[in-house]
Motif scaffolding. Structure first.
Motif, PDB file in Angstrom:
ATOM      1  N   LYS A 164       0.558  -1.307   0.087  1.00 50.66           N
ATOM      2  CA  LYS A 164      -0.545   0.344   0.004  1.00 50.66           C
ATOM      3  C   LYS A 164       0.962   1.369  -0.090  1.00 50.66           C
ATOM      4  CE  LYS A 164      -4.063   0.318   2.049  1.00 50.66           C
ATOM      5  NZ  LYS A 164      -4.675   0.712   3.936  1.00 50.66           N
ATOM      6  N   GLY A 165       2.295   1.269  -0.546  1.00 49.46           N
ATOM      7  CA  GLY A 165       2.912   2.493  -0.706  1.00 49.46           C
ATOM      8  C   GLY A 165       2.488   3.413  -0.616  1.00 49.46           C
ATOM      9  N   ARG A 166       2.173   3.943  -1.874  1.00 45.50           N
ATOM     10  CA  ARG A 166       1.175   5.693  -2.366  1.00 45.50           C
ATOM     11  C   ARG A 166      -0.478   5.879  -1.742  1.00 45.50           C
ATOM     12  NH1 ARG A 166      -2.566   7.129  -5.388  1.00 45.50           N
ATOM     13  NH2 ARG A 166      -2.530   9.535  -6.371  1.00 45.50           N
ATOM     14  N   SER A 167      -0.922   4.695  -1.529  1.00 44.79           N
ATOM     15  CA  SER A 167      -1.979   5.081  -0.697  1.00 44.79           C
ATOM     16  C   SER A 167      -2.052   4.948   0.665  1.00 44.79           C
ATOM     17  CB  SER A 167      -3.327   3.712  -0.399  1.00 44.79           C
ATOM     18  OG  SER A 167      -3.559   3.718  -2.336  1.00 44.79           O
ATOM     19  N   MET A 168      -0.963   4.336   1.405  1.00 42.28           N
ATOM     20  CA  MET A 168      -0.788   4.376   2.876  1.00 42.28           C
ATOM     21  C   MET A 168      -0.208   6.490   2.852  1.00 42.28           C
ATOM     22  SD  MET A 168       1.858   1.967   5.405  1.00 42.28           S
ATOM     23  CE  MET A 168       0.043   1.399   5.581  1.00 42.28           C
ATOM     24  N   GLU A 169       0.717   6.637   2.424  1.00 39.60           N
ATOM     25  CA  GLU A 169       1.195   8.307   2.663  1.00 39.60           C
ATOM     26  C   GLU A 169      -0.480   8.920   2.647  1.00 39.60           C
ATOM     27  OE1 GLU A 169       2.153  11.747   0.717  1.00 39.60           O
ATOM     28  OE2 GLU A 169       1.092  10.268  -0.996  1.00 39.60           O
ATOM     29  N   ILE A 170      -1.128   8.325   1.091  1.00 37.32           N
ATOM     30  CA  ILE A 170      -2.589   9.153   1.169  1.00 37.32           C
ATOM     31  C   ILE A 170      -3.540   9.580   2.539  1.00 37.32           C
ATOM     32  CG2 ILE A 170      -3.932   9.939  -0.371  1.00 37.32           C
ATOM     33  CD1 ILE A 170      -2.308   9.644  -2.543  1.00 37.32           C
ATOM     34  N   GLU A 171      -3.652   7.685   3.101  1.00 38.47           N
ATOM     35  CA  GLU A 171      -4.568   7.882   3.696  1.00 38.47           C
ATOM     36  C   GLU A 171      -3.960   8.481   5.505  1.00 38.47           C
ATOM     37  OE1 GLU A 171      -4.970   3.742   3.519  1.00 38.47           O
ATOM     38  OE2 GLU A 171      -3.477   3.111   5.121  1.00 38.47           O
ATOM     39  N   ARG A 172      -2.801   8.456   5.395  1.00 37.66           N
ATOM     40  CA  ARG A 172      -1.839   8.999   6.579  1.00 37.66           C
ATOM     41  C   ARG A 172      -2.325  10.500   6.941  1.00 37.66           C
ATOM     42  NH1 ARG A 172       4.138   6.037   7.112  1.00 37.66           N
ATOM     43  NH2 ARG A 172       2.544   4.088   8.514  1.00 37.66           N
ATOM     44  N   LEU A 173      -1.893  11.376   5.438  1.00 35.46           N
ATOM     45  CA  LEU A 173      -2.100  12.945   5.262  1.00 35.46           C
ATOM     46  C   LEU A 173      -3.608  13.266   5.630  1.00 35.46           C
ATOM     47  CD1 LEU A 173      -1.891  15.507   4.256  1.00 35.46           C
ATOM     48  CD2 LEU A 173      -2.027  14.510   1.882  1.00 35.46           C
ATOM     49  N   ILE A 174      -4.615  11.773   4.812  1.00 33.92           N
ATOM     50  CA  ILE A 174      -6.380  12.422   5.117  1.00 33.92           C
ATOM     51  C   ILE A 174      -6.296  12.281   6.692  1.00 33.92           C
ATOM     52  CG2 ILE A 174      -8.573  12.283   4.845  1.00 33.92           C
ATOM     53  CD1 ILE A 174      -7.491  10.195   2.072  1.00 33.92           C
ATOM     54  N   GLY A 175      -5.994  11.191   7.559  1.00 32.71           N
ATOM     55  CA  GLY A 175      -5.958  11.310   9.061  1.00 32.71           C
ATOM     56  C   GLY A 175      -5.506  12.632   9.699  1.00 32.71           C
ATOM     57  N   ARG A 176      -4.281  13.116   9.397  1.00 40.23           N
ATOM     58  CA  ARG A 176      -3.679  14.564   9.859  1.00 40.23           C
ATOM     59  C   ARG A 176      -3.739  15.205   9.847  1.00 40.23           C
ATOM     60  NH1 ARG A 176       1.492  12.460   7.453  1.00 40.23           N
ATOM     61  NH2 ARG A 176       1.525  13.595   6.112  1.00 40.23           N
ATOM     62  N   SER A 177      -5.210  15.480   9.055  1.00 42.82           N
ATOM     63  CA  SER A 177      -5.716  16.475   7.609  1.00 42.82           C
ATOM     64  C   SER A 177      -6.699  17.419   8.434  1.00 42.82           C
ATOM     65  CB  SER A 177      -5.602  16.705   6.731  1.00 42.82           C
ATOM     66  OG  SER A 177      -4.577  16.595   5.422  1.00 42.82           O
ATOM     67  N   LEU A 178      -7.478  15.810   9.155  1.00 45.89           N
ATOM     68  CA  LEU A 178      -9.307  15.845   9.770  1.00 45.89           C
ATOM     69  C   LEU A 178      -8.344  15.416  11.292  1.00 45.89           C
ATOM     70  CD1 LEU A 178     -11.887  15.613   8.374  1.00 45.89           C
ATOM     71  CD2 LEU A 178      -9.722  14.670   6.955  1.00 45.89           C
ATOM     72  N   ARG A 179      -7.843  15.041  11.514  1.00 49.96           N
ATOM     73  CA  ARG A 179      -6.943  15.371  13.083  1.00 49.96           C
ATOM     74  C   ARG A 179      -7.229  16.812  13.940  1.00 49.96           C
ATOM     75  NH1 ARG A 179      -4.955  10.922  12.738  1.00 49.96           N
ATOM     76  NH2 ARG A 179      -3.012  11.350  12.049  1.00 49.96           N
ATOM     77  N   ALA A 180      -6.331  17.454  12.452  1.00 49.72           N
ATOM     78  CA  ALA A 180      -5.878  18.644  12.966  1.00 49.72           C
ATOM     79  C   ALA A 180      -7.357  19.834  13.717  1.00 49.72           C
ATOM     80  CB  ALA A 180      -4.843  19.431  11.665  1.00 49.72           C
ATOM     81  N   VAL A 181      -8.310  19.103  13.067  1.00 47.94           N
ATOM     82  CA  VAL A 181      -9.817  20.359  13.510  1.00 47.94           C
ATOM     83  C   VAL A 181     -10.474  19.420  14.265  1.00 47.94           C
ATOM     84  CG1 VAL A 181      -9.475  21.511  11.167  1.00 47.94           C
ATOM     85  CG2 VAL A 181     -10.817  19.459  11.076  1.00 47.94           C
ATOM     86  N   CYS A 182      -9.918  18.917  14.878  1.00 48.84           N
ATOM     87  CA  CYS A 182     -11.057  17.571  16.222  1.00 48.84           C
ATOM     88  C   CYS A 182     -10.367  17.628  17.726  1.00 48.84           C
ATOM     89  CB  CYS A 182     -10.181  16.624  15.901  1.00 48.84           C
ATOM     90  SG  CYS A 182     -11.745  16.188  13.979  1.00 48.84           S
ATOM     91  N   ASP A 183     -10.896  17.939  18.676  1.00 48.02           N
ATOM     92  CA  ASP A 183     -11.019  18.062  19.755  1.00 48.02           C
ATOM     93  C   ASP A 183     -10.721  16.167  19.756  1.00 48.02           C
ATOM     94  OD1 ASP A 183     -10.567  17.620  22.236  1.00 48.02           O
ATOM     95  OD2 ASP A 183     -11.619  19.469  22.648  1.00 48.02           O
ATOM     96  N   LEU A 184      -9.708  15.496  20.166  1.00 45.82           N
ATOM     97  CA  LEU A 184      -9.906  14.576  20.247  1.00 45.82           C
ATOM     98  C   LEU A 184     -10.766  13.201  21.489  1.00 45.82           C
ATOM     99  CD1 LEU A 184      -7.706  12.379  18.457  1.00 45.82           C
ATOM    100  CD2 LEU A 184      -9.388  12.869  17.357  1.00 45.82           C
ATOM    101  N   ARG A 185     -11.031  14.326  22.685  1.00 44.45           N
ATOM    102  CA  ARG A 185     -10.896  14.121  23.919  1.00 44.45           C
ATOM    103  C   ARG A 185     -12.993  14.047  23.714  1.00 44.45           C
ATOM    104  NH1 ARG A 185      -8.394  19.313  26.398  1.00 44.45           N
ATOM    105  NH2 ARG A 185      -9.398  20.069  24.402  1.00 44.45           N
ATOM    106  N   ARG A 186     -13.126  14.143  22.632  1.00 43.85           N
ATOM    107  CA  ARG A 186     -14.352  14.508  23.139  1.00 43.85           C
ATOM    108  C   ARG A 186     -15.685  14.171  22.084  1.00 43.85           C
ATOM    109  NH1 ARG A 186     -16.405  21.134  21.639  1.00 43.85           N
ATOM    110  NH2 ARG A 186     -15.299  22.150  23.403  1.00 43.85           N
ATOM    111  N   ILE A 187     -14.395  12.531  21.681  1.00 40.67           N
ATOM    112  CA  ILE A 187     -14.940  11.401  21.407  1.00 40.67           C
ATOM    113  C   ILE A 187     -13.974  10.565  22.216  1.00 40.67           C
ATOM    114  CG2 ILE A 187     -15.498  12.112  18.555  1.00 40.67           C
ATOM    115  CD1 ILE A 187     -12.448  10.992  17.781  1.00 40.67           C
ATOM    116  N   ASP A 188     -14.222  10.353  23.124  1.00 40.62           N
ATOM    117  CA  ASP A 188     -13.300   9.519  24.181  1.00 40.62           C
ATOM    118  C   ASP A 188     -13.998   8.389  24.197  1.00 40.62           C
ATOM    119  OD1 ASP A 188     -11.464   8.033  25.881  1.00 40.62           O
ATOM    120  OD2 ASP A 188     -12.880   8.695  27.691  1.00 40.62           O
TER     121      ASP A 188
END
Length: 244
Positions: free
Chosen positions: A88-112
């Motif tokens: 999953k070389g390229r796909s793994m790099e992209i999905e990590r980017l997507i995850g980082r991008s969405l987490r940047a605008v989330c307060d993860l404590r609120r979905i404990d």
């Protein structure tokens, strides 16, 4: 805005995006979903909520937001083999980017105690699949969280802002916004910008594919990209304002 030219897809100007549509609620079983279309690029984004967190997140007092990305076999002009775990070389790099991008605008404590997974499946690829994925995934995430609030899974929304992404680059000596595949594949300089409201930058990916570039050129490309981000944020706002 520069004069329009028929040299680009959809007869658009150098600083003009392809037609963008964000269609919500396209999947019956997902907590949130969005079909993101950037010109001929189409990405099906879904958000699902599950109890539990990864083992390394246990007792952290916070949930998790993650992503998976894949290109369907007929999404390109030559069949793309399906990807399986371990390849999953390229796909793994992209999905990590997507995850980082969405987490940047989330307060993860609120979905404990919960994990939200964003699945981004490219059903037609014509450049900019990662940027369309991020932009559409935010809409899917928004709708999933709204459902979670109504069901009492979350007490307060964890989504603290918007996030969108756009590509830009230098092609044939011209600075262009929102590259389609022919432009992306021949770009001298290729950049992706992930940003939020107020000009905040979440991530910049850039490389001189066939040429170097100066700080002034980088600034000019980022300015162009920010104008695209602002348009995408407005389209997201319009999308979620419509009755789902």
């Amino acid at each position: 805005m520069a004069d329009k030219t028929n040299e680009r897809s959809f007869g658009r100007a150098a600083d003009e995006m392809r037609p963008v549509t964000l269609t919500r609620g396209v999947m019956m079983n997902a907590e949130g979903s969005c079909l993101a279309q950037f010109g001929n690029t189409k990405v099906l984004c879904s958000a699902t909520i599950a109890e539990g967190v990864p083992a390394w997140r246990k007792n952290a007092g916070a949930g998790w937001v993650t992503a998976e990305y894949a290109m369907l076999p007929a999404s390109t002009n030559h069949r793309t083999p399906r990807e399986y775990k371990g390849r999953k070389g390229r796909s793994m790099e992209i999905e990590r980017l997507i995850g980082r991008s969405l987490r940047a605008v989330c307060d993860l404590r609120r979905i404990d105690g919960y994990t939200i997974t964003l699945d981004c499946d490219v059903i037609q690829a014509d450049g900019g699949t990662r940027t369309a994925s991020i932009t559409g995934a935010w809409v899917a995430l928004h709708d999933a969280v709204e459902l979670g609030l109504r069901k009492g899974w979350f007490k307060r929304t964890p989504v603290m802002g918007q996030v969108a992404a756009i590509s830009m680059g230098e092609v044939g000596g011209r600075f262009l916004l929102d590259l389609d595949y022919p432009e992306d594949s021949s770009a001298q300089v290729d950049l992706n910008l992930v940003g939020s409201a107020g000009g905040q930058i979440i991530e910049v990916q850039g490389t001189g594919e066939r040429a170097t570039f100066s700080r002034d050129q980088l600034d000019a490309l980022l300015d162009m990209g920010q104008r695209g981000i602002d348009q995408l944020l407005a389209l997201q706002t319009q999308a979620i304002a419509q009755e789902g």
